[in-house]
Design an enzyme around this catalytic site. Structure first.
Site, PDB file in Angstrom:
ATOM      1  CD  GLU A 155      -2.605 -12.596   7.313  1.00 27.87           C
ATOM      2  OE1 GLU A 155      -1.959 -11.540   7.422  1.00 27.87           O
ATOM      3  OE2 GLU A 155      -2.717 -13.426   8.232  1.00 27.87           O
ATOM      4  CB  SER A 197      -0.563   2.946   5.983  1.00 30.13           C
ATOM      5  OG  SER A 197       0.105   2.337   7.050  1.00 30.13           O
ATOM      6  CG  HIS A 228      -2.043  -1.008   1.010  1.00 31.26           C
ATOM      7  ND1 HIS A 228      -2.989  -0.868   0.034  1.00 31.26           N
ATOM      8  CD2 HIS A 228      -2.298  -2.183   1.619  1.00 31.26           C
ATOM      9  CE1 HIS A 228      -3.801  -1.904   0.066  1.00 31.26           C
ATOM     10  NE2 HIS A 228      -3.404  -2.726   1.011  1.00 31.26           N
TER      11      HIS A 228
END
Ligand code: F3S
Length: 281
Positions: A126, A220, A40
């Site tokens: 994930e 983030s 990212h």
């Protein structure tokens, strides 16, 4: 004036490994794709695009007819790997080995008939990837309340794994709730300590620093968390994305400037900031 750069600043082992693989492949002269952005960080993705590396996902994978597809460190569901191979494309699996280990546990234990429980967020890529390695339906639990309400299907044996970046304390609380339910349960703690190490080191440096610089993407969440931790310890904490954002106003007497960076900040940006502070102050 001392500058202290956190050893754990920037890429963790798994991300570093994946990014390096993309750069190596980019030099091969073949058509290269990454399944989702490799990290990212817009700068890195743009830089790779200049080198001919394009980002694809499930919506346009079928339009790719030749070349290499790289799987990022988060990993993907087994069906994606199969789809890439069925299309005759080369697949370079840069899944972090710590995530790969979870895939293997889930594949094996679900095949042995166990009910798989993942502690994590169901919408995280994930976790979605991990789910796709189970041969039976998976339950994802993110909160203690969800753990409280969990009921095992047919009282099957349960295998619990975790998203690698899940909070350790929350993980234990959820496991405790599940254990109290009296099921036959085996727990594989798959939390990776890279994030925790980065946060602990940042806190320690910020505690001593007069000025603290946190480098990371605005969107983030791990970088923002780093900023919050440092700002609690050090009044003069700056949160920047690149050197261009840095408008340093140093307090009168500065003994120590600390620098850390979020998980998707490339080394060259960290170095640029470090050199700038060294030369200008
Ligand atoms: Fe990084 Fe792999 Fe841990 S991607 S956060 S080293 S699980």
């Amino acid at each position: 004036m001392e500058i202290r750069l956190a050893k754990s600043a920037g890429f963790c082992f798994g991300v570093k490994r994946a990014v390096e693989q993309v750069y190596t492949q980019a030099d091969s002269g073949k058509k290269i794709y990454t399944y989702g952005p490799i990290i990212h960080n817009e700068e890195v993705v743009k830089d790779l695009e200049k080198k001919g590396v394009h980002v694809i996902d499930e919506t346009n994978l079928d339009e790719v007819s030749e070349g290499t597809v790289i799987i990022r460190s988060h990993g993907v569901e087994k069906a994606v790997c199969d789809r890439i191979q069925e299309r005759g494309l080369e697949c370079v699996d840069a899944t972090c080995p710590f995530v790969k280990r979870i895939h293997k546990v889930v594949e094996k234990e679900s095949a042995a008939g166990k009910q798989i429980v993942i502690i994590g967020s169901a919408t995280h890529p994930e976790v979605m990837g991990i789910m796709g390695w189970s041969s039976t339906p998976v339950v994802v639990i993110e909160t203690e309340e969800e753990a409280e309400n969990f009921v095992s299907e047919n009282d099957r044996e349960i295998c619990v794994v975790s998203q690698t970046t899940f909070n350790y304390i929350k993980f234990h609380k959820i496991v405790e709730k599940l254990t109290k339910k009296g099921y036959n349960i085996s727990v594989v703690n798959t939390i990776c300590n890279a994030t925790e190490e980065r946060q602990t080191e940042a806190r320690e440096i910020a505690r001593e620093a007069d000025v603290m610089i946190v480098i990371g993407g605005k969107h983030s969440s791990n970088s923002r968390k780093l900023y919050e931790i440092c700002a609690k310890e050090c009044e003069h904490t700056y949160f920047i994305q690149t050197l261009a954002d840095l408008k340093l106003e140093l307090p009168k007497s500065v003994g120590l400037v600390g620098i850390t960076a979020g998980a998707s900040t490339p080394n060259n940006i960290i170095e640029e900031v470090q050199n700038y502070v060294r030369i200008n102050f």
